[in-house]
Design a protein around this motif. Structure first.
Motif, PDB file in Angstrom:
ATOM      1  N   UNK A  25       0.819  -1.204   0.000  1.00 39.30           N
ATOM      2  CA  UNK A  25       0.000   0.000   0.000  1.00 39.30           C
ATOM      3  C   UNK A  25       0.856   1.259   0.000  1.00 39.30           C
ATOM      4  N   UNK A  26       1.969   1.225   0.729  1.00 39.73           N
ATOM      5  CA  UNK A  26       2.856   2.389   0.713  1.00 39.73           C
ATOM      6  C   UNK A  26       3.448   2.624  -0.664  1.00 39.73           C
ATOM      7  N   UNK A  27       3.813   1.549  -1.363  1.00 37.82           N
ATOM      8  CA  UNK A  27       4.360   1.708  -2.712  1.00 37.82           C
ATOM      9  C   UNK A  27       3.325   2.263  -3.678  1.00 37.82           C
ATOM     10  N   UNK A  28       2.096   1.826  -3.551  1.00 37.57           N
ATOM     11  CA  UNK A  28       1.050   2.278  -4.478  1.00 37.57           C
ATOM     12  C   UNK A  28       0.566   3.694  -4.155  1.00 37.57           C
ATOM     13  N   UNK A  29       0.540   4.033  -2.886  1.00 37.27           N
ATOM     14  CA  UNK A  29       0.025   5.354  -2.507  1.00 37.27           C
ATOM     15  C   UNK A  29       1.049   6.466  -2.680  1.00 37.27           C
ATOM     16  N   UNK A  30       2.344   6.152  -2.597  1.00 39.21           N
ATOM     17  CA  UNK A  30       3.384   7.180  -2.663  1.00 39.21           C
ATOM     18  C   UNK A  30       4.234   7.025  -3.916  1.00 39.21           C
ATOM     19  N   UNK A  31       3.560   6.765  -5.042  1.00 48.07           N
ATOM     20  CA  UNK A  31       4.284   6.646  -6.309  1.00 48.07           C
ATOM     21  C   UNK A  31       3.395   7.209  -7.406  1.00 48.07           C
ATOM     22  N   UNK A  32       3.674   8.452  -7.864  1.00 55.06           N
ATOM     23  CA  UNK A  32       2.964   9.025  -8.989  1.00 55.06           C
ATOM     24  C   UNK A  32       3.862  10.047  -9.668  1.00 55.06           C
ATOM     25  N   UNK A  33       3.373  10.591 -10.772  1.00 53.70           N
ATOM     26  CA  UNK A  33       4.193  11.496 -11.566  1.00 53.70           C
ATOM     27  C   UNK A  33       4.464  12.813 -10.842  1.00 53.70           C
ATOM     28  N   UNK A  34       3.466  13.302 -10.092  1.00 54.46           N
ATOM     29  CA  UNK A  34       3.660  14.578  -9.404  1.00 54.46           C
ATOM     30  C   UNK A  34       4.762  14.481  -8.362  1.00 54.46           C
TER      31      UNK A  34
END
Length: 771
Positions: A738-747
């Motif tokens: 969940x941490x990897x998915x929630x804290x990984x985006x282009x912004x």
């Protein structure tokens, strides 16, 4: 009457004509009134009243009256909203009806021009229109039309015989002239010999020693006459005793004439004109007792009281606002024992300061108490505007970011909070709460309009926005119609970043829901907290049991006795919106485990009802199971790491780079716990179970799920394998995922790379590949 008629002929104002046939001339009446002024002068007032038919039959906008004062009267006409003002000498009136005027029309609108015909020669010779006629004598014209306006006080004539009379000065300057003459004092030239005046066979002259006996006396060398200084100052146009004011007294023979002395007779009784002038002189010099000074003093006193009263109100509101206290009371009437925090604060200030106590609340004017709810709201709005103005000055021309969230208040109204994040002129990162705004709905268009209007009121432009921080709701993060997309259309540099603390909240919640055993654990933990917090009696029993337990542990040396230790705690109910509150509940449960078991055992036997006894029995069985103890301590380990991250993400001075470093560090610690922590945790859980006589399952035995029947078992795994991989490892893996998915985006990646522009070796973030 004859005098009035003669004046018409003498001044040639009107042409006398014979009345028309069938027309009766209007009548009028003279009224005389005598009054005494402040100087004991008898003044005759005289007014001419037209006949009632003329007054009552005219239009409301056509009213005329004639007034006479001191032989000079003022005729005023009000017709069709035009005003003519004429000063004429006393005279009589004749009437003339215009030839083309009908008798019937005369009853509707009659003015003075309907009955009088001005002589054309007079108007032509004067060069004035009929609206401005002045036929007074030349001396009156000179004095009335050419008043003295430019006055040089420093060059006033000391010789009274050459002075300009006071009444010739403009009314508004007379007191100033009088004060200048008073400052100069009476003109009393001392000579060895004064000019002689022959009286019969003797020569008599003015004597200088008269100045000592009559201090008000003045001497005019130009006229060789004596004058009265106070009478001159307060003289009128028509003096009652001109000998001592305008003409001068020079009959020296009557000065030393005993009781018939001219100076003594001039002084007269207490109410004589001379004594009245002396009284006026004293009053003029007694400036503090003048009406304007007294009114100004009273006004200043009232102003100071109002300011002090308002200051007490402002300081009370400031203190209550700073302490986040309620203002209003249930009963604010004077008979109430507790009138609310605001009124009680003002009463307290009145007790500490008598000056305040004498002017506030019931002792204040009803129109200036400054304690009404409207006044309180106005002052709060002023405070809010001042704070926002200061924040606006801190921002200056810098770029800023917005943080927005919504919530419902106790009145079930949707409120939106706006927080600004910026770097001030000193280079420090600031985060300021800016406004709270009521919104009717939570659509993206409504929220954008409210935010834009609020920022626009303080000249904060959208094109200076460089970041948006919201939660993960669809109306906020929507790529097409979300709030962040609407702002991106207006400002392409306003990148959206999902709130990191909210991301962590979602990650913890999702991780707990994916593992069934962990979800059951939190459900049971919540039930235990509700059971004790729902009853003050059970809550008191728990605190008493905990107190006894802490005393026993201290006595046997298993607890430290330093400051801050061994505090009596409560079972905190986990919050729905803050997952970190679950960590506090877990820590308190571990610390109060023995006390909770003791109270539950008492409730099983001494419960007030079967439902309470049954609920306590079920919770007791769950708490004394190995599964509950294992997950309790496992979640303490996991949430101990995530709680540090949660607190770090809520720091005001945190930047995006440090936040991502905290996330990476937390994932590393979770991975270390996954690889090395199971054995240590299992050993500790066994010790706790042995301490509280909890049955420990055989780790090498086959694990049986559900009811334990063989048909329900899918895999042949041991109990140790189940707790290590199905519970321990699965809980950590879900959390890391969940941490990897929630804290990984282009912004986030863009912001990380932008930090490389700062000269702190952040250029290492760039991955440079060579071929």
């Amino acid at each position: 009457m004859k005098l009035e008629m003669d004046s018409i002929y003498e001044n040639q104002v009107w042409n006398l004509v014979d009345p028309l046939e069938g027309i009766t001339p209007i009548g009028y009446k003279w009224i005389f009134k005598k009054k005494t002024d402040m100087d004991d002068n008898v003044i005759t007032y005289k007014i001419c009243l037209d006949s009632p038919p003329l007054v009552y039959n005219v239009h409301r906008s056509t009213v005329h009256a004639h007034g006479i004062l001191f032989g000079c009267y003022r005729v005023t006409y009000f017709k069709s909203e035009h005003v003519w003002d004429e000063k004429v000498k006393p005279q009589s009136y004749c009437q003339e009806l215009q030839p083309n005027q009908k008798t019937q029309g005369m009853k509707k609108r009659k003015t003075i021009n309907s009955f009088f015909k001005a002589k054309e020669e007079t108007l032509t010779s004067q060069g004035n229109s009929s609206s401005n006629i002045d036929i007074s004598n030349s001396s009156d014209q000179q004095s009335n039309k050419s008043p003295i306006t430019d006055i040089d006080i420093s060059s006033l004539e000391p010789d009274l015989g050459l002075r300009t009379p006071i009444w010739k000065y403009p009314v508004n300057q007379r007191d100033e002239i009088r004060r200048a003459y008073i400052k100069m004092g009476p003109y009393q030239p001392i000579k060895n010999e004064y000019p002689p005046t022959k009286f019969g066979s003797q020569n008599r002259r003015f004597q200088s020693h008269w100045f000592k006996k009559f201090t008000w006396l003045e001497y005019s060398p130009s006229k060789d006459a004596a004058f009265c200084f106070p009478c001159f100052l307060f003289d009128h146009k028509h003096p009652r005793n001109p000998a001592f004011t305008t003409d001068g007294f020079k009959y020296w023979k009557r000065v030393n004439d005993g009781d018939r002395c001219a100076f003594l007779m001039h002084i007269g009784c207490n109410t004589s004109p001379h004594n009245n002038a002396m009284e006026h002189l004293d009053n003029l010099m007694n400036i503090p007792h003048h009406i304007d000074k007294m009114m100004n003093a009273q006004f200043s006193e009232e102003k100071q009281k109002n300011r002090l009263r308002l200051t007490a109100t402002i300081e009370s509101i400031r203190w209550l606002t700073l302490q986040a206290c309620a203002f209003r009371g249930h009963d604010e009437s004077p008979s109430s024992n507790n009138r609310g925090n605001f009124i009680e604060m003002i009463k307290f200030m009145g007790k500490m300061n008598e000056n305040i106590g004498d002017i506030v609340l019931e002792k204040a004017p009803k129109n200036a108490k400054y304690t009404s709810p409207d006044i309180q709201k106005d002052i709060l709005n002023i405070f809010a505007n001042q704070v926002r103005t200061k924040i606006r000055k801190e921002i200056g021309d810098a770029k800023f970011c917005i943080l927005v969230d919504e919530a419902r208040d106790t009145s079930n109204k949707e409120q939106m909070t706006i927080v600004l994040r910026f770097v001030d002129i000193d280079g420090f990162l600031r985060e300021r709460f800016f406004a709270i705004v009521h919104v009717t709905d939570t659509t993206a268009a409504t929220l954008k309009k409210k935010i834009s209007d609020t920022l626009g009121c303080y000249d904060l432009h959208i094109h200076n926005m460089r970041g948006q921080g919201y939660d993960g709701a669809s109306n906020m993060r929507g790529s097409w119609n979300g709030l962040q997309a609407l702002f991106l259309k207006d400002c392409s540099c306003a990148y959206y970043v999902h709130c990191f603390a909210h991301r962590l909240q979602l990650a913890l919640t999702a991780a707990a829901e994916k593992e069934v055993s962990i979800w059951l654990f939190f459900s049971k933990l919540n039930s235990i907290c509700n059971l004790f917090n729902a009853s003050p009696k059970r809550h008191a029993e728990l605190l008493s049991a905990q107190k006894d337990e802490v005393a026993h542990m201290v006595a046997i040396g298993e607890r430290d006795t330093s400051r801050g230790c061994n505090q009596i705690r409560n079972l905190l109910r986990p919050g729905k919106t803050r997952w970190s509150s679950n960590f506090d509940s877990i820590c308190n449960m571990i610390d109060m485990y023995s006390s909770v078991i003791t109270v539950l055992e008492n409730m099983v036997y001494d419960g007030s009802s079967n439902s309470i006894r049954g609920e306590a029995s079920g919770l007791l069985i769950a708490m004394k199971s190995f599964d509950f103890i294992f997950i309790l301590h496992l979640m303490q380990k996991i949430m101990g790491l995530t709680n540090l991250l949660c607190r770090a993400l809520q720091e005001k001075s945190l930047d995006i780079l440090n936040a991502m470093d905290y996330v990476s560090t937390t994932k590393t610690l979770l991975q270390t716990l996954r690889e090395e922590g199971f054995a240590i945790l299992l050993t500790y859980v066994k010790e706790v179970c042995a301490k509280y006589d909890i049955e420990i399952p055989q780790m090498e035995a086959r694990y049986k799920s559900a009811t334990g029947r063989s048909c329900q078992q899918n895999d042949s795994i041991t109990v140790e394998h189940h707790y290590q991989f199905d519970v321990f490892t699965a809980a950590i893996d879900f959390q890391v995922e969940e941490l990897n998915s929630r804290f990984k985006d282009e912004a986030v990646e863009l912001l990380k790379l932008s930090c490389a522009l700062e000269p702190k070796e952040n250029f290492k973030l760039f991955n440079i590949y060579t071929t």
